[in-house]
Structures are given as structure tokens and as C-alpha cells.
Design an enzyme around this catalytic site. Structure first.
Site, PDB file in Angstrom:
ATOM      1  N   SER A 157       0.799  -1.204  -0.020  1.00 32.53           N
ATOM      2  CA  SER A 157      -0.015   0.045  -0.120  1.00 32.53           C
ATOM      3  C   SER A 157       0.902   1.301  -0.058  1.00 32.53           C
ATOM      4  O   SER A 157       0.408   2.388  -0.509  1.00 32.53           O
ATOM      5  CB  SER A 157      -1.060  -0.051   1.126  1.00 32.53           C
ATOM      6  OG  SER A 157      -1.899  -1.020   1.070  1.00 32.53           O
ATOM      7  N   THR A 189      -1.848   3.990   3.468  1.00 33.73           N
ATOM      8  CA  THR A 189      -2.401   4.775   2.209  1.00 33.73           C
ATOM      9  C   THR A 189      -2.439   6.204   2.618  1.00 33.73           C
ATOM     10  O   THR A 189      -2.267   7.098   1.744  1.00 33.73           O
ATOM     11  CB  THR A 189      -3.797   4.253   1.884  1.00 33.73           C
ATOM     12  OG1 THR A 189      -3.471   2.809   1.710  1.00 33.73           O
ATOM     13  CG2 THR A 189      -4.509   4.746   0.971  1.00 33.73           C
ATOM     14  N   HIS A 223      -6.615  -9.869   3.846  1.00 35.03           N
ATOM     15  CA  HIS A 223      -5.352 -10.358   4.189  1.00 35.03           C
ATOM     16  C   HIS A 223      -5.709 -11.792   5.250  1.00 35.03           C
ATOM     17  O   HIS A 223      -5.016 -12.648   5.338  1.00 35.03           O
ATOM     18  CB  HIS A 223      -4.466  -9.501   5.111  1.00 35.03           C
ATOM     19  CG  HIS A 223      -3.696  -8.323   4.328  1.00 35.03           C
ATOM     20  ND1 HIS A 223      -2.733  -8.732   3.449  1.00 35.03           N
ATOM     21  CD2 HIS A 223      -3.688  -6.937   4.213  1.00 35.03           C
ATOM     22  CE1 HIS A 223      -2.125  -7.923   3.020  1.00 35.03           C
ATOM     23  NE2 HIS A 223      -2.951  -6.691   3.556  1.00 35.03           N
ATOM     24  N   ASP A 264      -5.963   0.369  -4.284  1.00 32.98           N
ATOM     25  CA  ASP A 264      -4.514   0.391  -4.365  1.00 32.98           C
ATOM     26  C   ASP A 264      -3.804  -0.846  -4.904  1.00 32.98           C
ATOM     27  O   ASP A 264      -2.805  -0.779  -5.504  1.00 32.98           O
ATOM     28  CB  ASP A 264      -3.451   0.941  -3.397  1.00 32.98           C
ATOM     29  CG  ASP A 264      -4.019   0.207  -2.104  1.00 32.98           C
ATOM     30  OD1 ASP A 264      -4.936  -0.315  -2.205  1.00 32.98           O
ATOM     31  OD2 ASP A 264      -3.287   0.856  -1.044  1.00 32.98           O
ATOM     32  N   HIS A 265      -4.512  -2.092  -5.042  1.00 36.72           N
ATOM     33  CA  HIS A 265      -4.119  -3.270  -5.386  1.00 36.72           C
ATOM     34  C   HIS A 265      -5.332  -4.267  -5.084  1.00 36.72           C
ATOM     35  O   HIS A 265      -6.139  -4.164  -4.214  1.00 36.72           O
ATOM     36  CB  HIS A 265      -2.779  -3.705  -4.532  1.00 36.72           C
ATOM     37  CG  HIS A 265      -3.095  -3.446  -3.168  1.00 36.72           C
ATOM     38  ND1 HIS A 265      -3.813  -4.317  -2.195  1.00 36.72           N
ATOM     39  CD2 HIS A 265      -2.338  -2.435  -2.142  1.00 36.72           C
ATOM     40  CE1 HIS A 265      -3.769  -3.865  -1.221  1.00 36.72           C
ATOM     41  NE2 HIS A 265      -3.092  -2.910  -0.972  1.00 36.72           N
TER      42      HIS A 265
HETATM   43 ZN   LIG Z   1      -2.700  -4.565   2.663  1.00 44.47          ZN
END
Ligand SMILES: [Zn+2]
Length: 390
Positions: A14, A67, A187, A225-226
């Protein structure tokens, strides 16, 4: 769509991703607004301030987490959160809202300039409209929606309070709002929390869209962001719906389950403690074979062929996939392209497929910013150590 690779990896963390948005350059894993050559770049919220905008960050993580930090701080390592907090105060963000109170001792807060400081939802509602506002609602991350108790505002309430603080700024504003715990639930391979956190984000987005209704002066950019852990629905037919109905019955997060287990295992039978914690949180009674696998993972034994997937949270996520029909690839981020959606003036600057730093270009051009002017000391070149992703 947005391609999320960073300077040194196909799978970004991040910090590097947020830094791509933050300064328009690809950075290495774990690094905030310093390029691999050691040069520091002005983060977008500081840049916005130079261009007469009010600025803010809102998140359900610690406000010093990667972030929000990518929008306002320079750091060779995302974990230097005390220093990131100091930069957030010294660089004059108008609104800072989320968790992470532990990084804001009085010695740091005393350096703020005219900000009200609130620590509960009720106090926040009393201060709505204050032009400068710091809201620190938890020592660490804000608890998951499923575990939230007490006087903590929702993401939507924080976002709207932030907008109320910033909307009368004469030059306009730039605000970053993050549903940061979506990532944490992914996660953990915690499908129920992931869904609840995403719904909370969706509601916050609805609140922002209501505020935008009838305006023609605001650019909204919605993205991530991903990818993370690639949760996928995997049951055919009626079983798929039944699985999701079971998922929505969960009342606590995996974080709660593991806190229960680590407390209970000190003086109880691990297998019994684990079974009880899972059932109390999810209503699912693990079968003996599944429970044995879970306990083995809690004892750091390998039960999954893919070594990365042997974290106890991933093993529990895999066991519950049998019930929910939502399966994950690993506890890690992924390299997938992600959605990027925009609304409002400037939207035409966003191409159908973009790299992360190109989002910075589109936003700063849409806002008509002058080129960034480095802050004092930013000409110093920073030595970087290689950091593994997280
Ligand atoms: Zn993460």
C-alpha cells in the site's frame, strides 16, 4: 482499470501504491514518496495546499498507515508512523480522521494549528463544520464493523464530517477517504468482515454521492491500490446463495476469534477454545477433521500445500470456504488490475487503462495545479534499504 505494479515488484504494497498516487512516480515497496534514486517528491495533499486547497485524510485504519501517509508524507519506511504523524501535523492538513491515536501524543498534538481534536462520535457531531478537525477514534485501527462497540463514527459519518469541514474553503479541497479495513479482512481471508467492510465503504460512497448531487464542481475518483487475496465465489447453483446467507450470519471478525483463542489457550485446551471461538463468532461448528487442521496451523504446523497459505487465518478462511463458498488464494496482495471509476469534471482525463502514477497526473491536471515546489530539506537524497511487501 488500473495496473498496480510498483517500482520493484509486480505485487505492490500500500505504501508504494499510495505514493504513486501521491507524487506521480513509482516507488519501491514500503516507501512513501521517495523514488528508488533517493529523491523526495512532494505528496499530493501538500501540493494541493500550495495551490490553495484545503486538505484532509479519512480512514478506518490508523491515520498514519500507508495509504493516507502516501498522500501527505515522505518516508523511507511506512512503519515510521510516529514521524508520519508529526509530518501530518506540521504539514498543516486541515482534517485528519481515523484510528491511530497512539501516534499522536500531546507533544505532537500541541503543534497543531487551530484544529479541534475529538475522540468520540458524539464529540465529532458537535464539531461538524469546524474548518480544522482532528478525529482520533481508536488507539490502533478502528475496529472492524462486526466488532465495533461504543462511540465510534462510521466511515460515512467521518467522510461527511470531513467534507463539512472542508466545503467552505475558498479554493476548494482535496480529500482522501479510505475503507482501509477491507484490505485487512482480505489479508485475514475473513469473508464476513470483508463483505461488511466493503458495505461500509459502499455506504460512505453513497453519502458522498448524495453530497455531490446537483454539484458540477467536484471530481470523484473511486479506486483501490491493489487486489488482495482474490476472494471468489466458488459454489454452483443454490449452494452459492446458501453460503452467502451463512456468511451474513457471522457476528464477529477473525480478529475477535484470534484474540479469544490467544486469551483462552493460556489455561484451556486449545482445540476446545478454538472450536468455541469460531462457533461463537460465526455460528459454524467445525467438524473434527477441520478442527484438527485449524489447531495444527495454530501450532505452526503446515497443513496447506501452498506454504504462504499456512497462516492460521488463511487456514480458518479455507475451512469456512467449505460453508460460505468464498475461497481465497493466499493472505497476500495480488497483481490484478483493479477498478478505477470517476465522476465529475476532469473525468475525461482518465484513460480506460492506467498505471498508478498516471492517476496523479490526471488529478493534478484536472485540478489545474502549478508544478510542485519542494519543501525545505526535500532536496536531501534518502538512502533506501530493500523492504519486503506487506
Ligand atoms: Zn494490505
Amino acid at each position: 482499470m488500473q495496473m498496480t505494479s510498483c517500482a520493484d515488484a509486480l505485487v505492490t504494497d500500500s505504501a508504494a501504491a499510495a505514493a504513486g498516487w501521491g507524487c506521480g512516480f513509482s516507488c519501491n515497496t514500503g516507501v512513501l514518496n521517495i523514488t528508488p534514486d533517493g529523491r523526495q517528491h512532494l505528496p499530493i495533499l501538500v501540493h494541493a495546499k500550495q495551490n490553495g486547497r484545503a486538505t484532509g485524510v479519512v480512514t478506518t485504519t490508523r491515520v498514519t498507515h500507508a495509504t493516507p501517509a502516501g498522500f501527505c508524507a515522505n518516508s523511507p519506511h511506512r512503519d515510521l508512523e510516529d514521524d508520519i504523524a508529526r509530518q501530518q501535523i506540521e504539514r498543516g492538513l486541515d482534517v485528519i480522521m481515523g484510528g491511530g491515536a497512539r501516534h499522536f501524543p500531546d507533544t505532537v498534538l500541541d503543534r497543531r494549528d487551530g484544529h479541534e481534536v475529538v475522540r468520540t462520535a458524539d464529540a465529532l457531531f458537535e464539531k461538524v463544520g469546524s474548518p480544522r478537525l482532528i478525529g482520533l477514534f481508536s488507539r490502533d485501527h478502528i475496529p472492524y464493523v462486526l466488532d465495533r462497540t461504543g462511540d465510534i463514527p462510521s466511515l460515512g459519518e467521518m467522510a461527511i464530517a470531513a467534507i463539512r469541514s472542508l466545503e467552505s474553503a475558498p479554493g476548494g479541497f482535496v480529500l482522501q477517504v479510505e475503507g482501509g479495513r477491507v484490505d485487512h479482512a482480505a489479508h485475514d481471508n475473513d469473508a464476513p468482515s470483508l463483505v461488511r467492510e466493503q458495505i461500509e465503504f459502499d455506504r460512505a460512497l453513497g453519502d458522498v454521492l448524495d453530497w455531490m448531487d446537483g454539484r458540477d464542481d467536484t471530481l470523484l475518483v473511486v479506486t483501490t491500490d491493489h487486489g488482495n487475496a482474490n476472494p471468489g465465489l466458488t459454489f454452483y447453483g443454490k449452494r452459492g446463495e446458501q453460503g452467502l446467507r451463512r456468511l451474513l450470519k457471522a457476528e464477529r471478525s477473525f480478529e475477535w476469534i484470534f484474540a479469544r483463542i490467544s486469551q483462552g489457550r493460556k489455561d484451556g485446551d486449545l482445540s476446545r477454545v478454538a472450536a468455541q471461538a469460531v462457533e461463537a463468532a460465526t455460528g459454524v461448528a467445525l467438524d473434527q477433521e477441520g478442527l484438527n487442521l485449524f489447531v495444527a496451523s495454530l501450532e505452526s504446523r503446515r497443513v496447506m500445500p501452498f506454504r504462504q497459505a499456512n497462516t492460521p487465518t488463511s487456514v480458518l478462511g479455507s475451512l469456512l470456504a467449505t460453508v460460505y463458498g468464498v475461497a481465497f488464494t493466499s493472505p497476500n496482495h495480488t497483481s490484478d488490475m483493479v477498478e478505477l471509476t470517476t465522476l465529475g469534471p476532469g473525468s475525461e482525463r482518465f484513460a480506460p487503462l492506467m498505471r498508478v502514477p498516471e492517476v496523479w497526473t490526471a488529478v493534478t491536471q484536472a485540478m489545474g495545479f502549478a508544478p510542485p515546489q519542494p519543501l525545505e530539506g526535500m532536496d536531501r537524497v534518502i538512502g533506501l534499504k530493500r523492504i519486503e511487501g506487506d
